[in-house]
Design a protein around this motif. Structure first.
Motif, PDB file in Angstrom:
ATOM      1  N   TYR A  69       0.830  -1.200   0.000  1.00 21.56           N
ATOM      2  CA  TYR A  69       0.000   0.000   0.000  1.00 21.56           C
ATOM      3  C   TYR A  69       0.870   1.259   0.000  1.00 21.56           C
ATOM      4  CZ  TYR A  69      -3.529   3.389   1.389  1.00 21.56           C
ATOM      5  OH  TYR A  69      -4.346   4.487   1.434  1.00 21.56           O
ATOM      6  N   LEU A  70       1.924   1.243   0.790  1.00 25.00           N
ATOM      7  CA  LEU A  70       2.840   2.379   0.847  1.00 25.00           C
ATOM      8  C   LEU A  70       3.514   2.601  -0.502  1.00 25.00           C
ATOM      9  CD1 LEU A  70       4.027   4.489   2.775  1.00 25.00           C
ATOM     10  CD2 LEU A  70       5.833   2.867   3.292  1.00 25.00           C
ATOM     11  N   TRP A  71       3.902   1.525  -1.151  1.00 29.44           N
ATOM     12  CA  TRP A  71       4.532   1.617  -2.471  1.00 29.44           C
ATOM     13  C   TRP A  71       3.545   2.119  -3.516  1.00 29.44           C
ATOM     14  CZ3 TRP A  71       3.267  -1.505  -6.750  1.00 29.44           C
ATOM     15  CH2 TRP A  71       4.082  -1.314  -7.855  1.00 29.44           C
ATOM     16  N   TRP A  72       2.296   1.648  -3.467  1.00 22.01           N
ATOM     17  CA  TRP A  72       1.309   2.002  -4.479  1.00 22.01           C
ATOM     18  C   TRP A  72       0.687   3.378  -4.228  1.00 22.01           C
ATOM     19  CZ3 TRP A  72      -4.086   2.418  -3.579  1.00 22.01           C
ATOM     20  CH2 TRP A  72      -4.820   2.684  -4.727  1.00 22.01           C
ATOM     21  N   ALA A  73       0.212   3.643  -3.021  1.00 25.53           N
ATOM     22  CA  ALA A  73      -0.569   4.854  -2.754  1.00 25.53           C
ATOM     23  C   ALA A  73       0.289   6.060  -2.391  1.00 25.53           C
ATOM     24  CB  ALA A  73      -1.565   4.588  -1.626  1.00 25.53           C
ATOM     25  N   LYS A  74       1.451   5.834  -1.786  1.00 28.92           N
ATOM     26  CA  LYS A  74       2.340   6.918  -1.366  1.00 28.92           C
ATOM     27  C   LYS A  74       1.572   8.021  -0.628  1.00 28.92           C
ATOM     28  CE  LYS A  74       5.496   6.237  -5.239  1.00 28.92           C
ATOM     29  NZ  LYS A  74       4.845   5.120  -5.866  1.00 28.92           N
ATOM     30  N   LEU A  84      -5.837  21.207   5.443  1.00 32.57           N
ATOM     31  CA  LEU A  84      -5.036  19.987   5.430  1.00 32.57           C
ATOM     32  C   LEU A  84      -5.109  19.422   4.025  1.00 32.57           C
ATOM     33  CD1 LEU A  84      -3.504  17.697   6.962  1.00 32.57           C
ATOM     34  CD2 LEU A  84      -5.740  16.662   7.352  1.00 32.57           C
ATOM     35  N   LEU A  85      -3.962  19.176   3.420  1.00 34.83           N
ATOM     36  CA  LEU A  85      -3.896  18.627   2.073  1.00 34.83           C
ATOM     37  C   LEU A  85      -3.524  17.153   2.181  1.00 34.83           C
ATOM     38  CD1 LEU A  85      -4.094  19.443  -0.928  1.00 34.83           C
ATOM     39  CD2 LEU A  85      -1.636  19.779  -0.874  1.00 34.83           C
ATOM     40  N   VAL A  86      -4.395  16.282   1.664  1.00 34.63           N
ATOM     41  CA  VAL A  86      -4.200  14.835   1.740  1.00 34.63           C
ATOM     42  C   VAL A  86      -3.967  14.310   0.325  1.00 34.63           C
ATOM     43  CG1 VAL A  86      -5.248  12.647   2.427  1.00 34.63           C
ATOM     44  CG2 VAL A  86      -5.744  14.722   3.720  1.00 34.63           C
ATOM     45  N   LYS A  87      -2.841  13.622   0.122  1.00 33.94           N
ATOM     46  CA  LYS A  87      -2.522  13.023  -1.177  1.00 33.94           C
ATOM     47  C   LYS A  87      -2.394  11.515  -0.988  1.00 33.94           C
ATOM     48  CE  LYS A  87       0.237  17.013  -2.498  1.00 33.94           C
ATOM     49  NZ  LYS A  87       1.585  17.497  -2.806  1.00 33.94           N
ATOM     50  N   VAL A  88      -3.274  10.774  -1.652  1.00 38.26           N
ATOM     51  CA  VAL A  88      -3.250   9.318  -1.559  1.00 38.26           C
ATOM     52  C   VAL A  88      -3.517   8.744  -2.948  1.00 38.26           C
ATOM     53  CG1 VAL A  88      -4.311   7.273  -0.523  1.00 38.26           C
ATOM     54  CG2 VAL A  88      -4.083   9.356   0.814  1.00 38.26           C
ATOM     55  N   GLY A  89      -2.573   7.957  -3.448  1.00 37.45           N
ATOM     56  CA  GLY A  89      -2.762   7.252  -4.716  1.00 37.45           C
ATOM     57  C   GLY A  89      -3.051   8.148  -5.904  1.00 37.45           C
ATOM     58  N   GLY A  90      -2.400   9.274  -6.002  1.00 34.19           N
ATOM     59  CA  GLY A  90      -2.610  10.166  -7.136  1.00 34.19           C
ATOM     60  C   GLY A  90      -3.771  11.127  -6.946  1.00 34.19           C
ATOM     61  N   LYS A  91      -4.602  10.917  -5.923  1.00 36.64           N
ATOM     62  CA  LYS A  91      -5.708  11.826  -5.636  1.00 36.64           C
ATOM     63  C   LYS A  91      -5.252  12.835  -4.593  1.00 36.64           C
ATOM     64  CE  LYS A  91      -9.379   8.562  -6.563  1.00 36.64           C
ATOM     65  NZ  LYS A  91     -10.540   7.858  -5.998  1.00 36.64           N
ATOM     66  N   GLU A  92      -5.735  14.047  -4.755  1.00 37.68           N
ATOM     67  CA  GLU A  92      -5.374  15.127  -3.838  1.00 37.68           C
ATOM     68  C   GLU A  92      -6.664  15.750  -3.321  1.00 37.68           C
ATOM     69  OE1 GLU A  92      -3.174  19.262  -4.563  1.00 37.68           O
ATOM     70  OE2 GLU A  92      -1.974  17.495  -5.090  1.00 37.68           O
ATOM     71  N   GLU A  93      -6.768  15.847  -1.995  1.00 40.29           N
ATOM     72  CA  GLU A  93      -7.971  16.415  -1.379  1.00 40.29           C
ATOM     73  C   GLU A  93      -7.561  17.484  -0.378  1.00 40.29           C
ATOM     74  OE1 GLU A  93     -11.900  14.964   1.122  1.00 40.29           O
ATOM     75  OE2 GLU A  93     -10.309  13.545   0.695  1.00 40.29           O
ATOM     76  N   SER A  94      -8.193  18.624  -0.474  1.00 41.51           N
ATOM     77  CA  SER A  94      -7.933  19.716   0.450  1.00 41.51           C
ATOM     78  C   SER A  94      -9.107  19.808   1.425  1.00 41.51           C
ATOM     79  CB  SER A  94      -7.779  21.021  -0.317  1.00 41.51           C
ATOM     80  OG  SER A  94      -7.432  22.057   0.553  1.00 41.51           O
ATOM     81  N   ILE A  95      -8.794  19.765   2.716  1.00 46.43           N
ATOM     82  CA  ILE A  95      -9.818  19.803   3.756  1.00 46.43           C
ATOM     83  C   ILE A  95      -9.595  21.059   4.587  1.00 46.43           C
ATOM     84  CG2 ILE A  95     -10.798  18.593   5.726  1.00 46.43           C
ATOM     85  CD1 ILE A  95      -9.521  16.014   4.584  1.00 46.43           C
ATOM     86  N   TRP A  96     -10.608  21.908   4.657  1.00 48.77           N
ATOM     87  CA  TRP A  96     -10.509  23.120   5.457  1.00 48.77           C
ATOM     88  C   TRP A  96     -10.560  22.746   6.922  1.00 48.77           C
ATOM     89  CZ3 TRP A  96      -8.893  27.183   2.960  1.00 48.77           C
ATOM     90  CH2 TRP A  96      -9.155  27.285   1.602  1.00 48.77           C
ATOM     91  N   LEU A  97      -9.734  23.364   7.731  1.00 46.73           N
ATOM     92  CA  LEU A  97      -9.649  23.019   9.144  1.00 46.73           C
ATOM     93  C   LEU A  97     -10.944  23.312   9.900  1.00 46.73           C
ATOM     94  CD1 LEU A  97      -6.011  24.084  10.106  1.00 46.73           C
ATOM     95  CD2 LEU A  97      -6.881  21.825   9.546  1.00 46.73           C
ATOM     96  N   HIS A  98     -11.694  24.320   9.476  1.00 48.91           N
ATOM     97  CA  HIS A  98     -12.938  24.617  10.183  1.00 48.91           C
ATOM     98  C   HIS A  98     -14.015  23.556   9.926  1.00 48.91           C
ATOM     99  CE1 HIS A  98     -13.700  26.568   6.261  1.00 48.91           C
ATOM    100  NE2 HIS A  98     -14.961  26.265   6.500  1.00 48.91           N
ATOM    101  N   GLU A  99     -13.811  22.682   8.937  1.00 49.67           N
ATOM    102  CA  GLU A  99     -14.755  21.597   8.649  1.00 49.67           C
ATOM    103  C   GLU A  99     -14.426  20.317   9.418  1.00 49.67           C
ATOM    104  OE1 GLU A  99     -14.405  21.102   4.429  1.00 49.67           O
ATOM    105  OE2 GLU A  99     -15.829  22.699   4.006  1.00 49.67           O
ATOM    106  N   ILE A 100     -13.255  20.261  10.044  1.00 49.87           N
ATOM    107  CA  ILE A 100     -12.796  19.044  10.704  1.00 49.87           C
ATOM    108  C   ILE A 100     -13.313  18.990  12.140  1.00 49.87           C
ATOM    109  CG2 ILE A 100     -10.771  17.810  11.566  1.00 49.87           C
ATOM    110  CD1 ILE A 100      -9.207  18.844   9.175  1.00 49.87           C
ATOM    111  N   GLU A 101     -13.864  17.823  12.487  1.00 51.16           N
ATOM    112  CA  GLU A 101     -14.244  17.534  13.862  1.00 51.16           C
ATOM    113  C   GLU A 101     -13.398  16.356  14.320  1.00 51.16           C
ATOM    114  OE1 GLU A 101     -18.442  16.786  14.164  1.00 51.16           O
ATOM    115  OE2 GLU A 101     -18.828  18.208  12.544  1.00 51.16           O
ATOM    116  N   LYS A 102     -12.938  16.400  15.558  1.00 51.17           N
ATOM    117  CA  LYS A 102     -12.134  15.308  16.095  1.00 51.17           C
ATOM    118  C   LYS A 102     -13.029  14.127  16.456  1.00 51.17           C
ATOM    119  CE  LYS A 102      -9.807  17.965  19.124  1.00 51.17           C
ATOM    120  NZ  LYS A 102      -8.899  18.238  20.230  1.00 51.17           N
TER     121      LYS A 102
END
Length: 143
Positions: A69-74, A84-102
């Motif tokens: 998974y680490l080799w493929w998705a990086k 927060l910018l999340v990059k998994v498997g060629g996809k990139e998603e930007s998440i605004w901090l005010h939208e995040i709940e713990k």
């Protein structure tokens, strides 16, 4: 929008051994089931060879799938002052901090718009995210 990231982290193999997302869990289960079918075709059920093969299959699935998974998705994560910018498997998603709940049941889980998202990051990165979330929640001036 802030252009310079506060902290950048690429997921590491030891982290993936104990923090998993849905795909990683599914792959581990599938690989284990496949290995179990192979062991079942070689050894009779409940024989010592079958039991040893089953244990070895479980260990291999748990150790090999995160590496693949680490080799493929990086997976990599970048924390900015406002997102927060999340990059998994060629996809990139930007998440605004005010939208995040713990999520309080698992420290590496967050909730965004009702959806649970696992963060496959180290404890230090999680501490930094929690600090930024506190700044956003309380409305303190950006540092």
């Amino acid at each position: 929008m802030a252009k310079q990231s506060l902290i950048v982290e690429k997921s590491k193999y030891p982290t993936l051994l104990y923090r998993k997302n849905r795909l990683l869990r599914l792959l581990e289960s599938g690989v284990f089931a496949l290995e179990l079918l192979i062991v079942l075709s070689v050894f009779p059920f409940r024989s010592p060879g079958f039991i040893a093969g089953m244990i070895l299959s479980a260990i291999l699935a748990i150790l090999i799938v995160p590496a693949l998974y680490l080799w493929w998705a990086k997976p990599s994560y970048e924390l900015y002052q406002d997102r927060l910018l999340v990059k998994v498997g060629g996809k990139e998603e930007s998440i605004w901090l005010h939208e995040i709940e713990k999520e309080y049941d698992l420290p590496y889980m967050i909730r965004v718009k009702g959806k649970r998202i696992p963060l496959l990051v180290s404890d230090s990165f999680l501490e930094e995210i929690n600090a930024r979330l506190e700044v956003v929640r309380r409305g303190w001036k950006k540092s």
